[in-house]
Design a protein around this motif. Structure first.
Motif, PDB file in Angstrom:
ATOM      1  N   LEU A   1     -47.108 -53.084  12.792  1.00 22.69           N
ATOM      2  CA  LEU A   1     -46.902 -52.148  13.875  1.00 22.69           C
ATOM      3  C   LEU A   1     -48.676 -51.738  13.699  1.00 22.69           C
ATOM      4  CD1 LEU A   1     -46.461 -50.054  16.077  1.00 22.69           C
ATOM      5  CD2 LEU A   1     -45.700 -48.822  14.350  1.00 22.69           C
ATOM      6  N   ASN A   2     -49.336 -51.715  12.778  1.00 22.67           N
ATOM      7  CA  ASN A   2     -50.461 -51.075  12.722  1.00 22.67           C
ATOM      8  C   ASN A   2     -51.212 -51.719  13.182  1.00 22.67           C
ATOM      9  OD1 ASN A   2     -49.791 -48.182  11.301  1.00 22.67           O
ATOM     10  ND2 ASN A   2     -50.400 -49.119   9.692  1.00 22.67           N
ATOM     11  N   THR A   3     -51.024 -53.151  13.236  1.00 21.60           N
ATOM     12  CA  THR A   3     -52.323 -54.339  13.177  1.00 21.60           C
ATOM     13  C   THR A   3     -52.163 -54.200  14.820  1.00 21.60           C
ATOM     14  OG1 THR A   3     -52.058 -55.400  11.449  1.00 21.60           O
ATOM     15  CG2 THR A   3     -52.523 -56.135  13.568  1.00 21.60           C
ATOM     16  N   LYS A   4     -50.890 -53.763  15.579  1.00 21.35           N
ATOM     17  CA  LYS A   4     -50.943 -53.824  17.248  1.00 21.35           C
ATOM     18  C   LYS A   4     -51.877 -52.779  17.465  1.00 21.35           C
ATOM     19  CE  LYS A   4     -46.525 -56.183  17.366  1.00 21.35           C
ATOM     20  NZ  LYS A   4     -45.564 -56.482  17.906  1.00 21.35           N
ATOM     21  N   LEU A   5     -51.764 -51.497  16.445  1.00 12.68           N
ATOM     22  CA  LEU A   5     -52.074 -50.128  17.410  1.00 12.68           C
ATOM     23  C   LEU A   5     -53.619 -50.588  17.496  1.00 12.68           C
ATOM     24  CD1 LEU A   5     -49.654 -47.810  15.742  1.00 12.68           C
ATOM     25  CD2 LEU A   5     -50.087 -48.233  18.684  1.00 12.68           C
ATOM     26  N   ASP A   6     -54.185 -51.137  16.448  1.00 14.00           N
ATOM     27  CA  ASP A   6     -55.399 -51.388  16.053  1.00 14.00           C
ATOM     28  C   ASP A   6     -56.282 -52.482  17.349  1.00 14.00           C
ATOM     29  OD1 ASP A   6     -55.685 -49.561  13.984  1.00 14.00           O
ATOM     30  OD2 ASP A   6     -55.932 -51.533  12.055  1.00 14.00           O
ATOM     31  N   VAL A   7     -55.351 -53.265  17.673  1.00 15.73           N
ATOM     32  CA  VAL A   7     -55.747 -54.406  18.384  1.00 15.73           C
ATOM     33  C   VAL A   7     -56.120 -53.353  19.689  1.00 15.73           C
ATOM     34  CG1 VAL A   7     -55.056 -56.277  19.712  1.00 15.73           C
ATOM     35  CG2 VAL A   7     -55.585 -56.317  17.229  1.00 15.73           C
ATOM     36  N   LYS A   8     -54.916 -52.653  19.683  1.00 21.11           N
ATOM     37  CA  LYS A   8     -54.501 -51.884  21.443  1.00 21.11           C
ATOM     38  C   LYS A   8     -55.950 -51.078  21.739  1.00 21.11           C
ATOM     39  CE  LYS A   8     -52.054 -48.784  24.501  1.00 21.11           C
ATOM     40  NZ  LYS A   8     -50.514 -48.019  24.159  1.00 21.11           N
ATOM     41  N   THR A   9     -55.964 -50.530  20.022  1.00 20.80           N
ATOM     42  CA  THR A   9     -57.458 -49.602  19.899  1.00 20.80           C
ATOM     43  C   THR A   9     -58.848 -50.351  20.663  1.00 20.80           C
ATOM     44  OG1 THR A   9     -56.187 -47.479  18.541  1.00 20.80           O
ATOM     45  CG2 THR A   9     -58.789 -47.765  18.875  1.00 20.80           C
ATOM     46  N   LEU A  10     -59.159 -51.456  20.070  1.00 20.09           N
ATOM     47  CA  LEU A  10     -59.800 -52.192  19.840  1.00 20.09           C
ATOM     48  C   LEU A  10     -59.895 -53.000  21.109  1.00 20.09           C
ATOM     49  CD1 LEU A  10     -60.186 -54.671  16.914  1.00 20.09           C
ATOM     50  CD2 LEU A  10     -62.088 -53.087  17.717  1.00 20.09           C
ATOM     51  N   ARG A  11     -59.389 -52.545  22.112  1.00 17.09           N
ATOM     52  CA  ARG A  11     -58.819 -53.347  23.344  1.00 17.09           C
ATOM     53  C   ARG A  11     -59.496 -52.062  24.488  1.00 17.09           C
ATOM     54  NH1 ARG A  11     -54.450 -55.956  23.267  1.00 17.09           N
ATOM     55  NH2 ARG A  11     -55.459 -58.236  22.901  1.00 17.09           N
ATOM     56  N   ASN A  12     -59.520 -50.847  24.599  1.00 15.82           N
ATOM     57  CA  ASN A  12     -59.649 -50.189  25.451  1.00 15.82           C
ATOM     58  C   ASN A  12     -60.589 -50.004  25.174  1.00 15.82           C
ATOM     59  OD1 ASN A  12     -56.861 -49.623  25.615  1.00 15.82           O
ATOM     60  ND2 ASN A  12     -55.928 -48.654  25.240  1.00 15.82           N
ATOM     61  N   GLN A  13     -61.411 -49.551  24.094  1.00 15.28           N
ATOM     62  CA  GLN A  13     -62.668 -49.321  23.764  1.00 15.28           C
ATOM     63  C   GLN A  13     -63.937 -50.203  24.483  1.00 15.28           C
ATOM     64  OE1 GLN A  13     -63.261 -49.922  19.088  1.00 15.28           O
ATOM     65  NE2 GLN A  13     -62.393 -46.859  18.617  1.00 15.28           N
ATOM     66  N   TYR A  14     -63.306 -51.790  24.374  1.00 18.05           N
ATOM     67  CA  TYR A  14     -64.662 -52.114  24.719  1.00 18.05           C
ATOM     68  C   TYR A  14     -64.203 -52.736  26.363  1.00 18.05           C
ATOM     69  CZ  TYR A  14     -66.329 -53.876  20.170  1.00 18.05           C
ATOM     70  OH  TYR A  14     -66.819 -53.906  19.077  1.00 18.05           O
ATOM     71  N   ARG A  15     -62.695 -52.685  26.574  1.00 17.92           N
ATOM     72  CA  ARG A  15     -62.681 -52.176  28.228  1.00 17.92           C
ATOM     73  C   ARG A  15     -63.829 -51.345  28.730  1.00 17.92           C
ATOM     74  NH1 ARG A  15     -56.354 -52.637  29.855  1.00 17.92           N
ATOM     75  NH2 ARG A  15     -57.629 -52.661  32.041  1.00 17.92           N
ATOM     76  N   HIS A  16     -63.206 -49.724  28.144  1.00 20.08           N
ATOM     77  CA  HIS A  16     -64.412 -49.228  28.484  1.00 20.08           C
ATOM     78  C   HIS A  16     -66.077 -48.947  28.726  1.00 20.08           C
ATOM     79  CE1 HIS A  16     -65.184 -44.627  28.862  1.00 20.08           C
ATOM     80  NE2 HIS A  16     -66.297 -44.663  28.426  1.00 20.08           N
ATOM     81  N   LYS A  17     -66.042 -49.745  27.034  1.00 27.18           N
ATOM     82  CA  LYS A  17     -67.739 -50.765  27.224  1.00 27.18           C
ATOM     83  C   LYS A  17     -68.400 -51.051  28.506  1.00 27.18           C
ATOM     84  CE  LYS A  17     -68.226 -49.898  22.325  1.00 27.18           C
ATOM     85  NZ  LYS A  17     -68.862 -51.052  21.331  1.00 27.18           N
TER      86      LYS A  17
END
Length: 202
Positions: free
Chosen positions: A6-22
């Motif tokens: 679950l934590n891994t999924k959340l980490d990837v989701k966070t990464l994805r959102n951060q880089y999409r925002h950039k």
């Protein structure tokens, strides 16, 4: 074990959102310039000059816009194909020839695609060079996509059948990560082209 997953999924989701925002913060003018500079890097370091059939994509959500690459290929009489959501195989893509006069339709994600016909389908084996969008990348060739797995499923035969296809990711410099998580089914890139440089993998 479940908590770790679950934590891994959340980490990837966070990464994805951060880089999409950039990547969404770039202006239209910056996007055009980035696409032209990426073209120059691809001319110098990839097989763009010698490839007869090239797969590209239409930019969405701040992705690096490959329009300059597409027009460059058209001017040199190269066949350009785009990924289209497979009409019969869920989670997969098919490649369809794309011209300046192709009838276009929005798919379920709002991305324009050429209409699929029996005459414009292009088998994966006929493509020499594939440019893929990505959300983030690292220097070892790992690619973080949108999470649907479309490219990983569709491009799996490249590695499995040892197809002679070069796979290049297109990205903005702000999309570079130090290290991305890697899974066995992830398809690694042969190179990454940005507006500033070209990363050759392997």
């Amino acid at each position: 074990m479940g908590q770790t997953t679950l934590n891994t999924k959340l980490d990837v989701k966070t990464l994805r959102n951060q880089y999409r925002h950039k990547r969404r913060q770039l202006s239209p003018a910056q996007q055009i310039e980035a696409g032209e500079q990426a073209l120059e890097n691809c001319q110098q370091y990839s097989t763009l000059e010698t490839a007869d059939t090239i797969a590209c994509y239409l930019a969405n959500d701040g992705e690096l816009d490959p329009s300059a690459i597409i027009h460059y290929a058209w001017k040199r009489q190269k066949r350009v194909v785009l990924p289209v959501i497979h009409p019969f195989s869920p989670g997969h893509l098919v490649f369809v020839q794309y011209t300046a006069h192709s009838p276009m339709f929005a798919n379920r994600y709002g991305i324009l695609e050429p209409k699929v016909t029996a005459l414009n389908l292009c088998p994966l084996e006929q493509i020499q060079l594939i440019f893929t969008p990505l959300v983030a990348f690292d220097q070892t060739g790992n690619r973080l996509g949108m999470g649907g797995g479309y490219y990983d499923r569709t491009l799996a035969p490249i590695r499995r059948n040892h197809l002679a296809i070069e796979l290049i990711g297109l990205a903005h410099p702000c999309q570079q990560a130090l290290q991305l998580p890697n899974k066995p089914w992830d398809i690694a890139l042969d190179g990454i082209a940005t507006s500033q440089q070209y990363f050759a993998i392997g």
